[in-house]
Design a protein around this motif. Structure first.
Motif, PDB file in Angstrom:
ATOM      1  N   LEU A  61      58.560 -16.002 123.245  1.00 32.92           N
ATOM      2  CA  LEU A  61      57.909 -15.137 124.222  1.00 32.92           C
ATOM      3  C   LEU A  61      58.336 -15.501 125.640  1.00 32.92           C
ATOM      4  CD1 LEU A  61      54.289 -15.142 122.745  1.00 32.92           C
ATOM      5  CD2 LEU A  61      56.098 -13.465 122.369  1.00 32.92           C
ATOM      6  N   GLY A  62      58.363 -14.506 126.507  1.00 33.47           N
ATOM      7  CA  GLY A  62      58.704 -14.734 127.908  1.00 33.47           C
ATOM      8  C   GLY A  62      60.107 -15.275 128.074  1.00 33.47           C
ATOM      9  N   ALA A  63      60.247 -16.196 129.019  1.00 38.56           N
ATOM     10  CA  ALA A  63      61.559 -16.766 129.335  1.00 38.56           C
ATOM     11  C   ALA A  63      62.064 -17.731 128.268  1.00 38.56           C
ATOM     12  CB  ALA A  63      61.486 -17.480 130.680  1.00 38.56           C
ATOM     13  N   THR A  64      61.258 -18.031 127.270  1.00 41.31           N
ATOM     14  CA  THR A  64      61.653 -18.993 126.235  1.00 41.31           C
ATOM     15  C   THR A  64      62.962 -18.592 125.567  1.00 41.31           C
ATOM     16  OG1 THR A  64      59.290 -19.391 125.862  1.00 41.31           O
ATOM     17  CG2 THR A  64      60.812 -20.312 124.251  1.00 41.31           C
ATOM     18  N   VAL A  65      63.236 -17.320 125.448  1.00 39.54           N
ATOM     19  CA  VAL A  65      64.482 -16.864 124.815  1.00 39.54           C
ATOM     20  C   VAL A  65      65.708 -17.390 125.564  1.00 39.54           C
ATOM     21  CG1 VAL A  65      64.669 -14.639 126.008  1.00 39.54           C
ATOM     22  CG2 VAL A  65      65.612 -14.901 123.716  1.00 39.54           C
ATOM     23  N   ALA A  66      65.600 -17.619 126.856  1.00 33.53           N
ATOM     24  CA  ALA A  66      66.728 -18.124 127.636  1.00 33.53           C
ATOM     25  C   ALA A  66      67.060 -19.575 127.281  1.00 33.53           C
ATOM     26  CB  ALA A  66      66.429 -18.017 129.130  1.00 33.53           C
ATOM     27  N   PHE A  67      66.140 -20.258 126.605  1.00 32.47           N
ATOM     28  CA  PHE A  67      66.339 -21.666 126.248  1.00 32.47           C
ATOM     29  C   PHE A  67      66.694 -21.842 124.775  1.00 32.47           C
ATOM     30  CE2 PHE A  67      62.627 -21.650 129.337  1.00 32.47           C
ATOM     31  CZ  PHE A  67      63.434 -21.686 130.458  1.00 32.47           C
ATOM     32  N   ALA A  94      62.186  -7.492 122.956  1.00 31.18           N
ATOM     33  CA  ALA A  94      63.207  -6.715 123.658  1.00 31.18           C
ATOM     34  C   ALA A  94      62.997  -6.765 125.167  1.00 31.18           C
ATOM     35  CB  ALA A  94      63.210  -5.276 123.153  1.00 31.18           C
ATOM     36  N   ASP A  95      61.764  -6.669 125.624  1.00 33.16           N
ATOM     37  CA  ASP A  95      61.488  -6.707 127.063  1.00 33.16           C
ATOM     38  C   ASP A  95      61.897  -8.037 127.681  1.00 33.16           C
ATOM     39  OD1 ASP A  95      60.501  -4.127 126.995  1.00 33.16           O
ATOM     40  OD2 ASP A  95      58.400  -4.737 127.014  1.00 33.16           O
ATOM     41  N   ASP A  96      61.716  -9.138 126.929  1.00 33.86           N
ATOM     42  CA  ASP A  96      62.092 -10.455 127.439  1.00 33.86           C
ATOM     43  C   ASP A  96      63.608 -10.616 127.478  1.00 33.86           C
ATOM     44  OD1 ASP A  96      59.393 -11.007 127.654  1.00 33.86           O
ATOM     45  OD2 ASP A  96      59.306 -12.056 125.731  1.00 33.86           O
ATOM     46  N   VAL A  97      64.291 -10.122 126.472  1.00 33.03           N
ATOM     47  CA  VAL A  97      65.762 -10.162 126.454  1.00 33.03           C
ATOM     48  C   VAL A  97      66.307  -9.304 127.587  1.00 33.03           C
ATOM     49  CG1 VAL A  97      67.828  -9.556 125.123  1.00 33.03           C
ATOM     50  CG2 VAL A  97      65.891 -10.672 123.987  1.00 33.03           C
ATOM     51  N   ALA A  98      65.672  -8.179 127.860  1.00 38.42           N
ATOM     52  CA  ALA A  98      66.124  -7.275 128.916  1.00 38.42           C
ATOM     53  C   ALA A  98      66.020  -7.917 130.299  1.00 38.42           C
ATOM     54  CB  ALA A  98      65.324  -5.972 128.877  1.00 38.42           C
ATOM     55  N   GLN A  99      65.181  -8.922 130.457  1.00 43.30           N
ATOM     56  CA  GLN A  99      65.035  -9.616 131.737  1.00 43.30           C
ATOM     57  C   GLN A  99      66.240 -10.513 132.042  1.00 43.30           C
ATOM     58  OE1 GLN A  99      62.491  -9.019 133.941  1.00 43.30           O
ATOM     59  NE2 GLN A  99      62.000  -7.428 132.452  1.00 43.30           N
TER      60      GLN A  99
END
Length: 109
Positions: free
Chosen positions: A34-40, A63-68
């Protein structure tokens, strides 16, 4: 039955979050970032390999988090190879109500 872990963590807390998740992990459980966690995700994979977490059924992101993330970041992370799927908000809600999961645990440290 399986657990669906919803992981929402900053980079500096990700190792601790992974350690907390390992305390109750069972093979066949899944994770939603969730949130920015996908970036890590690279760090998450490293911490998962250091832990007792085995038999991950799936790792998902919203999808919304990946789109960020910028297109460049998304390409460098190679999310298509590291995620089981990217979910819409409706997909996420449906997944949390799926009878295959006997519990949904949110880890947000």
């Amino acid at each position: 039955m399986a657990t669906l872990y919803q992981l929402h963590s900053t980079m500096d807390r990700l190792r601790h979050s992974t350690e907390e998740m390992a305390l109750t992990w069972r093979a066949g459980d899944s994770i939603i970032l969730l949130g920015a966690t996908v970036a890590f995700i690279e760090w998450l994979h490293a911490y998962l390999s250091d832990s007792d977490i085995e038999g991950i059924a799936g790792i998902y992101a919203l999808a919304d988090d990946v789109a960020q993330l910028s297109n460049n970041t998304t390409a460098k992370l190679n999310l298509n190879a590291k995620l089981t799927g990217v979910l819409t908000d409706d997909d996420w809600v449906t997944m949390t109500q799926d009878p295959q999961f006997d519990k949904v645990v949110t880890i947000a440290l």
